[in-house]
Design a protein around this motif. Sequence first.
Motif, PDB file in Angstrom:
ATOM      1  N   ARG A 336       0.835  -1.210   0.000  1.00  0.00           N
ATOM      2  CA  ARG A 336       0.000   0.000   0.000  1.00  0.00           C
ATOM      3  C   ARG A 336       0.868   1.258   0.000  1.00  0.00           C
ATOM      4  N   HIS A 337       1.925   1.238   0.798  1.00  0.00           N
ATOM      5  CA  HIS A 337       2.812   2.401   0.862  1.00  0.00           C
ATOM      6  C   HIS A 337       3.469   2.652  -0.492  1.00  0.00           C
ATOM      7  N   LEU A 338       3.912   1.593  -1.133  1.00  0.00           N
ATOM      8  CA  LEU A 338       4.552   1.733  -2.437  1.00  0.00           C
ATOM      9  C   LEU A 338       3.587   2.313  -3.462  1.00  0.00           C
ATOM     10  N   ALA A 339       2.367   1.782  -3.509  1.00  0.00           N
ATOM     11  CA  ALA A 339       1.383   2.270  -4.470  1.00  0.00           C
ATOM     12  C   ALA A 339       1.026   3.729  -4.200  1.00  0.00           C
ATOM     13  N   ALA A 340       0.901   4.095  -2.931  1.00  0.00           N
ATOM     14  CA  ALA A 340       0.518   5.472  -2.589  1.00  0.00           C
ATOM     15  C   ALA A 340       1.570   6.482  -3.008  1.00  0.00           C
ATOM     16  N   ARG A 341       2.825   6.048  -3.096  1.00  0.00           N
ATOM     17  CA  ARG A 341       3.904   6.976  -3.453  1.00  0.00           C
ATOM     18  C   ARG A 341       3.901   7.341  -4.929  1.00  0.00           C
ATOM     19  N   HIS A 342       3.222   6.562  -5.760  1.00  0.00           N
ATOM     20  CA  HIS A 342       3.231   6.797  -7.200  1.00  0.00           C
ATOM     21  C   HIS A 342       2.006   7.620  -7.588  1.00  0.00           C
ATOM     22  N   THR A 343       2.146   8.925  -7.627  1.00  0.00           N
ATOM     23  CA  THR A 343       1.023   9.797  -7.940  1.00  0.00           C
ATOM     24  C   THR A 343       1.137  10.319  -9.368  1.00  0.00           C
ATOM     25  N   TRP A 344      -0.016  10.515  -9.985  1.00  0.00           N
ATOM     26  CA  TRP A 344      -0.018  11.089 -11.335  1.00  0.00           C
ATOM     27  C   TRP A 344       0.360  12.565 -11.305  1.00  0.00           C
ATOM     28  N   ALA A 345       0.095  13.243 -10.205  1.00  0.00           N
ATOM     29  CA  ALA A 345       0.500  14.649 -10.106  1.00  0.00           C
ATOM     30  C   ALA A 345       2.018  14.767 -10.191  1.00  0.00           C
ATOM     31  N   GLU A 346       2.728  13.883  -9.477  1.00  0.00           N
ATOM     32  CA  GLU A 346       4.185  13.918  -9.549  1.00  0.00           C
ATOM     33  C   GLU A 346       4.666  13.509 -10.941  1.00  0.00           C
ATOM     34  N   ALA A 347       4.020  12.493 -11.522  1.00  0.00           N
ATOM     35  CA  ALA A 347       4.403  12.081 -12.871  1.00  0.00           C
ATOM     36  C   ALA A 347       4.230  13.227 -13.865  1.00  0.00           C
ATOM     37  N   ALA A 348       3.134  13.975 -13.729  1.00  0.00           N
ATOM     38  CA  ALA A 348       2.902  15.106 -14.633  1.00  0.00           C
ATOM     39  C   ALA A 348       3.957  16.189 -14.438  1.00  0.00           C
ATOM     40  N   GLU A 349       4.296  16.481 -13.184  1.00  0.00           N
ATOM     41  CA  GLU A 349       5.318  17.489 -12.911  1.00  0.00           C
ATOM     42  C   GLU A 349       6.649  17.110 -13.555  1.00  0.00           C
ATOM     43  N   ARG A 350       7.010  15.843 -13.436  1.00  0.00           N
ATOM     44  CA  ARG A 350       8.278  15.398 -14.015  1.00  0.00           C
ATOM     45  C   ARG A 350       8.225  15.383 -15.542  1.00  0.00           C
ATOM     46  N   HIS A 351       7.067  15.053 -16.104  1.00  0.00           N
ATOM     47  CA  HIS A 351       6.926  15.134 -17.554  1.00  0.00           C
ATOM     48  C   HIS A 351       7.083  16.570 -18.041  1.00  0.00           C
TER      49      HIS A 351
END
Length: 380
Positions: A336-351
């Motif tokens: 659960r902790h691992l999955a919670a760390r992967h956010t689309w908001a962060e992915a978008a920021e990095r993109h």
Amino acid sequence: MKIALLSYSTKPRGGVVHTLALAEALAAAGEDVTVWSLGRGGDAGFFRPVDPAVRVRIVPFPDGPAEETVGERILRSIATLRAAFDPSPYDIVHAQDCISANAVDGRCIRTVHHIDHFTTPELADCHERAIVEPYAHLCVSRAVADELTAGWGIKPAVIPNGVAYERFATTDPVARAAWRERLGRYVLTVGGIEPRKGSLDLLEAYALLRIRQPDVRLVIAGGETLFDYRDYRAGWEARAVELGVEPVVLGPVGEEELPPLVAAAEVFAFPSVKEGFGLAAMEALAAGVPLVVRDLPVLREVFGPAALFADAPQGLAAALEQALAKADPDRRKAGRHLAARHTWAEAAERHLGFYHRSSPAASTPLRNDYEPSAPNTRLG
């Protein structure tokens, strides 16, 4: 920025799920985003509603003649999308697959989700051109990025997938109970019956598992794909008869039905022989479901201590039995902790950072900004 994200399909495949979630996260960050895709089989929209902040352009792609080969369908797909797409309004053109990258003649950023090895000439050429021609590259895992470097000398940036964590972590208990009443105790896999998903190995493992756990069913959801796996599916069905097992093949599952289906499973099986990340498996971790995956470097990288790893079929059967027989709260918490760390908001920021650096007009050189979060290389 005006951004175009291109995909080959409207169906619920991993790359399409990625495209839509990334588009919505980019739009939420204030960007002007349009998603382009082919509408196969009369589709006028995607498999799920898309946030109105994202523009959607579906290019009609009618069914071809009955005798059309896979190679001919690939070439027609490329030509159809190429004829409709105009790159001039966009600052960034980002292709998510080989068809869309070929449709824009490689003048794009390309996410390589995983690397395939095709024997059909048209597919092999599509795959190769979509790797060598784009001016910048992304991968969703270090393992796939390393494959690109070893095979083509390309050094892509790595930006992991996000996960719709809350959607899978907080499912409706009534809906979960309905799936359990319908299916009993079950091992679930999502992705259909095809070679890349290791479907035959899972079938063999399930036959071994039933010897010791006769009340457990194997449930298979999903399965929309561009490719023709009818021969493989026929072989799989014949082998099921030989083994005396009857898996439940649900086919595509509705967007609202999928999270409770996942959450109600006893175990989630992910025996793929080739993956770039494993988004469906990460969604299972968000739901708190024990995860058994094939022992591949990319899945070791992504899931670390949150999964059980096995080679098929005997190893898969043993790992599935272990997950069924014994609750492991520490592994569940880690998942659960691992999955919670992967956010689309962060992915978008990095993109967005990558888009600015990799734009043809950018003056700064490209670099890979991926940093492992810990020595065991779990993604952050």
